[in-house]
Design a protein around this motif. Structure first.
Motif, PDB file in Angstrom:
ATOM      1  N   CYS A 155       0.851  -1.187   0.000  1.00 43.32           N
ATOM      2  CA  CYS A 155       0.000   0.000   0.000  1.00 43.32           C
ATOM      3  C   CYS A 155       0.893   1.247   0.000  1.00 43.32           C
ATOM      4  CB  CYS A 155      -0.893  -0.010   1.243  1.00 43.32           C
ATOM      5  SG  CYS A 155      -1.786   1.526   1.488  1.00 43.32           S
ATOM      6  N   CYS A 162       0.354   2.863   3.804  1.00 41.40           N
ATOM      7  CA  CYS A 162       0.737   2.233   5.067  1.00 41.40           C
ATOM      8  C   CYS A 162       1.725   1.089   4.884  1.00 41.40           C
ATOM      9  CB  CYS A 162      -0.502   1.720   5.795  1.00 41.40           C
ATOM     10  SG  CYS A 162      -1.274   0.338   4.953  1.00 41.40           S
ATOM     11  N   SER A 193       1.326  -1.858   3.969  1.00 39.88           N
ATOM     12  CA  SER A 193       0.856  -3.242   4.178  1.00 39.88           C
ATOM     13  C   SER A 193       0.839  -3.939   2.826  1.00 39.88           C
ATOM     14  CB  SER A 193      -0.570  -3.297   4.711  1.00 39.88           C
ATOM     15  OG  SER A 193      -0.852  -2.241   5.535  1.00 39.88           O
ATOM     16  N   CYS A 247      -5.815  -2.775   0.001  1.00 36.81           N
ATOM     17  CA  CYS A 247      -5.108  -2.686   1.274  1.00 36.81           C
ATOM     18  C   CYS A 247      -6.103  -3.095   2.351  1.00 36.81           C
ATOM     19  CB  CYS A 247      -4.611  -1.262   1.513  1.00 36.81           C
ATOM     20  SG  CYS A 247      -4.117  -0.979   3.224  1.00 36.81           S
ATOM     21  N   CYS A 290      -5.104   1.891   8.024  1.00 34.69           N
ATOM     22  CA  CYS A 290      -4.331   2.557   6.971  1.00 34.69           C
ATOM     23  C   CYS A 290      -4.680   4.057   6.932  1.00 34.69           C
ATOM     24  CB  CYS A 290      -4.657   1.898   5.637  1.00 34.69           C
ATOM     25  SG  CYS A 290      -4.006   2.756   4.210  1.00 34.69           S
ATOM     26  N   GLN A 335      -6.752   5.202   3.869  1.00 36.62           N
ATOM     27  CA  GLN A 335      -8.153   4.768   3.990  1.00 36.62           C
ATOM     28  C   GLN A 335      -8.882   5.591   5.032  1.00 36.62           C
ATOM     29  OE1 GLN A 335      -9.211   0.586   4.301  1.00 36.62           O
ATOM     30  NE2 GLN A 335      -7.145   0.056   3.658  1.00 36.62           N
TER      31      GLN A 335
HETATM   32 ZN   LIG Z   1      -2.842   1.048   3.384  1.00 35.29          ZN
END
Ligand SMILES: [Zn+2]
Length: 670
Positions: free
Chosen positions: A403, A406, A408, A421, A426, A429
Motif C-alpha cells: 500500500c 501504510c 501493508s 489494502c 491505513c 483509507q
Molecule cells: Zn494502506
C-alpha cells in the motif's frame, strides 16, 4: 356509480399521459410537478380501490411494476438487422454509387439522421396500446422487458392516434448529464462505474426492479415503423408519423445529394459535444420506401442504409507518472498522470488505468507516449502506447505489492482484479473514510473538509471515526490555519451531526456496497447493525430494492461488520453520543408483528399495500414481497392467489383483512 368512477379513472389516465407528453416530449409542461403528483395520487387511490377498472395503459403502470427475476426470450416478427458502418467518406461514396447503379435513371434522396449511442428496442402496439417491448438481442430474438420500458416517459403507453397495430423501433438512451450524475453517485458509493451512456442504458434496462429503472431517466428516440395498412411512402414521412403519434424522433434532414450529406456530417462532427446526448455517427437512409424495398438486404443488413461514424475523441500525450489511489474501502486504483493536453473542449491531465492487469496487457510504462480517448463525460482512458516513441531506457512497470500509504501488503481479489489494502488503520483509507463520514449525504459535518482531515490524521489526533467526538478547542488549536472560530464551527458541526438518523450513520460508516439508497433500505428493515450482521443472504435478498447481486456481495462483506459494530458502540458510548437511531425512535411496544417477516397479498379494502406495510413496519415487523420458509405471517386480502397457496403449503400463519385490522386495533394504530 361504478360507471362514474370508471370515467374518472379514464379521464385521469388521459390527462396524466397528456402531461407526461407535454413535459418529456414537447418539453413544454403546463402544470406544476405538485399538481401532477396530486392527479397521479388520485388515480392510484381510485385504482387501488377498484382494481378491476385499472387499464393496462394506465400511467400508474409506469411506476408500479413488480420486480422480475428473468426476462423471457421473444422472437422478433421481422429480424432487427444491423447497419453497415464505416468511418470513411470513401465507403459512403461507394455506398451511394451502389445505390444509384441499382436504381438506374431514378432520382435518389437520402435522409440524414443522428445515430444515438444507445440500445435498440422494439415496441409492439396493439390497438394503439403498448403491449410488448423487446431488446434487439441477436437480431432474431431478444429479451422481453416490457415493465422496464413502461417506466420510460418518452415511450407512449398509448399512441396519440387510435386503432393502430404496429411495431416501432428506436433507441433507448441516457443523456450525458444523467449519465455523469449516475456515475458520480456510483463513485461515491464505491460501485463500479459505467464506461459510457450506452453501457449504463443497457445495464438499466436489465434491472430486475422497474422502480429502479424509473429513476435512471432513460429516454427513447423512434426511427422505424411497420404498421398494418400504413400509407407512408417515404422514411421522412414515417418519422413525421412517429412524431404525430407522440414519440420523439432523432434530428434528421432530407438530402438531395451526397454533398448535402457530407455538409451535415461535418456540422455535427463539430457540434456533437454540445448535444445533450452522445451520438457516435449519423445514419444515411434512402428516403423512398419503395426504393428501399427494391434495394433489398444482404444477409446482415439493408442495402438502403449505412452508418457513417465519427472518430472517437483522441489525443496523444506523455505519461509522466502512475499514481496509486487508496479508496475508503482499501481498493487501490492506478491513475495515469499526463502531460496536460486539450481534448473535446477540456484539458486532460489524468486518465484511468483501471487495474494492474490492464497496465500489463497494454504494457504501459512511465515515460511512454500514449493515445488517450474520451467519450462524453467518461474519464479518459489510455487506449494504447506509441511504441515508436518509447525511450530506450524504459522499464516495464511493476505494480507495487505494498500500500502506498501504510506499506501493508496488497491483496488481490480474483474476481474483481482489484488490488486492496486490508489494513483497517491505513492512514489513506482513514482519510477517505473521514472525508466520506463528514460528507453532505452522510453525517454532513461542516468544517471537516479534506485539508482538515489530512491534518487530523497526520497529527495523530484522529485514529478512528469515534476520535472525532473527543476533539476540543485545545487539541484543534494545534492545527495550522485553524483559528478559534473555525475550531468552534467544527465542534458545532460535530455536535449537530449527532442528530443524524440511523440510515445516515449506516451510510457514513462507509461499508462496501452500502450506498445512501441501500443504507436507507437496510435501516428500514434491520434497525440495528447487530440485526444486519445476523441476516442471511435470503433475508438480504428479500429486502425490498436490494437485488441478488448486492445481497451476495453485501453478505460477503458482513464478516467485517463486527468491527464496524464496535465502532458504532464506541461512537455511542466512549464518545457519549446520542445518535438518533431509527431503532430507538421506533422502539415500538411489542405487537403481533414484532420481529416477524410478513407478506401482504391480494387486495385490502381499507389500506393500500404500502400503507399496510408501513403500519406493520411501525409495529416492529418486516415486510417482504415473496413467501418463503422465512415468512412468519401472510396478510391475505381479496383475490389472494398463488402466495396464499404457497403460504398454506409452507404452514405459514395467515390473517384475513378482518383479523389484520383486529391486530392493528390491539396495537392501537387502527
Ligand atoms: Zn494502506
Amino acid at each position: 356509480m361504478t360507471q362514474d368512477i370508471a370515467q374518472r379513472i379514464a379521464a385521469l389516465a388521459d390527462e396524466l399521459e397528456e402531461h407526461l407528453y407535454r413535459y418529456h416530449v414537447l418539453d413544454a409542461p403546463t402544470i406544476s410537478d405538485q399538481e401532477f403528483d396530486r392527479l397521479l395520487t388520485e388515480l392510484q387511490t381510485l385504482e387501488e380501490a377498484h382494481p378491476a377498472l385499472k387499464q393496462p395503459d394506465s400511467p400508474t403502470q409506469r411506476v408500479g411494476g413488480t420486480p422480475t427475476s428473468d426476462f423471457p426470450t421473444v422472437r422478433h416478427a421481422r429480424p432487427m438487422l444491423s447497419l453497415d458502418n464505416s468511418y470513411s467518406s470513401q465507403d459512403v461514396e461507394d455506398f451511394d454509387r451502389r445505390v444509384r447503379q441499382s436504381l438506374p435513371d431514378e432520382a435518389v434522396e437520402y435522409v440524414f439522421e443522428l445515430k444515438i449511442d444507445g440500445v435498440a428496442l422494439s415496441l409492439i402496439y396493439q390497438d394503439s396500446v403498448l403491449v410488448r417491448a423487446v431488446t434487439r438481442g441477436d437480431g432474431v430474438q431478444g429479451d422481453e422487458i416490457t415493465a422496464n420500458a413502461r417506466t420510460i416517459p418518452t415511450i407512449p403507453l398509448r399512441l396519440r392516434q387510435p386503432g393502430i397495430d404496429c411495431e416501432i423501433r428506436g433507441e433507448v438512451y441516457m443523456e450525458s448529464s444523467d449519465f455523469a450524475q449516475l456515475n458520480a453517485q456510483r463513485e461515491a458509493d464505491e460501485e463500479p462505474l459505467f464506461a459510457n451512456p450506452r453501457n449504463s442504458t443497457a445495464g438499466s434496462l436489465k434491472l430486475q426492479n422497474p422502480n429502479l429503472v424509473a429513476k435512471r431517466n432513460l429516454r427513447f428516440f423512434a426511427y422505424w415503423i411497420h404498421a398494418e395498412g400504413g400509407n407512408q411512402t417515404r422514411h421522412s414521412e414515417c418519422l413525421e408519423t412517429l412524431r404525430a403519434w407522440g414519440l420523439m424522433v432523432p434530428e434528421h434532414q432530407r438530402c438531395a445529394s451526397l454533398a448535402d450529406v457530407f455538409e451535415h456530417y461535418d456540422h455535427y462532427a463539430a457540434a456533437r459535444a454540445d448535444l445533450p446526448y452522445e451520438i457516435d455517427g449519423v445514419v444515411i437512409k434512402v428516403d423512398s420506401l419503395n426504393q428501399q424495398e427494391r434495394l433489398g438486404y444482404t444477409a446482415k443488413s439493408p442495402r438502403s442504409a449505412m452508418a457513417y461514424k465519427f472518430p472517437a475523441y483522441q489525443a496523444r500525450t506523455r505519461l509522466l507518472d502512475i499514481h496509486l489511489q487508496v479508496g475508503r474501502t482499501g481498493a487501490v486504483t492506478p491513475v495515469a498522470i499526463l502531460e496536460p493536453v486539450p481534448l473535446a473542449g477540456s484539458t486532460i491531465a489524468r486518465a484511468s488505468l483501471h487495474n494492474a492487469d490492464e497496465i500489463r496487457r497494454k504494457d504501459i510504462r512511465i515515460g511512454d507516449t500514449v493515445l488517450i480517448e474520451k467519450g462524453g463525460d467518461v474519464i479518459p482512458k489510455v487506449v494504447e502506447v506509441d511504441l515508436s516513441a518509447r525511450p530506450d531506457d524504459s522499464v516495464e512497470y511493476s505494480f507495487p505489492n505494498q500500500c502506498p500509504s501504510c506499506k501493508s501488503p496488497l491483496t488481490r481479489d480474483a474476481e474483481e482484479a482489484v488490488a486492496r489494502c486490508d489494513n483497517l488503520t491505513c492512514p489513506a483509507q482513514l482519510r477517505r473514510r473521514l472525508e466520506h463520514f463528514a460528507s453532505r449525504n452522510a453525517m454532513d459535518i461542516e468544517g471537516l473538509g479534506p485539508a482538515v482531515v489530512e491534518q487530523l490524521v497526520e497529527q495523530g489526533l484522529v485514529k478512528d471515526l469515534s476520535d472525532l467526538y473527543e476533539l476540543d478547542v485545545a487539541s484543534l488549536g494545534a492545527l495550522e490555519r485553524m483559528g478559534e472560530k473555525s475550531a468552534q464551527n467544527l465542534l458545532d458541526g460535530l455536535a449537530r451531526s449527532k442528530e443524524q438518523p440511523f440510515d445516515r450513520v449506516l451510510f457514513a460508516l462507509g461499508i462496501r456496497h452500502v450506498g445512501a439508497t441501500v443504507a436507507r433500505t437496510l435501516a428500514r428493515t434491520f434497525v440495528s447493525l447487530d440485526a444486519l450482521c445476523k441476516a442471511s443472504v435470503e433475508e438480504l435478498e428479500a429486502t425490498h430494492e436490494i437485488g441478488p447481486t448486492i445481497a451476495r456481495s453485501l453478505y460477503a462483506s458482513l464478516p467485517d461488520l463486527p468491527a464496524l459494530d464496535r465502532m458504532l458502540y464506541k461512537l455511542k458510548n466512549k464518545a457519549k453520543l446520542q445518535f438518533k437511531m431509527k431503532a430507538e425512535e421506533a422502539a415500538a411496544p411489542p405487537s403481533h408483528f414484532s420481529g416477524k417477516t410478513v407478506v401482504i397479498t391480494g387486495t385490502l379494502s381499507g389500506y393500500s399495500r404500502d400503507e399496510a406495510a408501513a403500519l406493520i413496519e411501525s409495529l416492529g415487523g418486516k415486510t417482504t414481497s415473496s413467501v418463503s420458509k422465512n415468512t412468519d405471517l401472510l396478510i391475505a386480502g381479496e383475490k389472494a392467489g398463488s402466495k396464499l397457496a404457497k403460504a398454506q403449503a409452507l404452514d405459514v400463519a395467515v390473517l384475513d383483512e378482518a383479523a389484520f385490522i383486529a391486530q392493528l386495533q390491539e396495537a392501537g394504530v387502527a
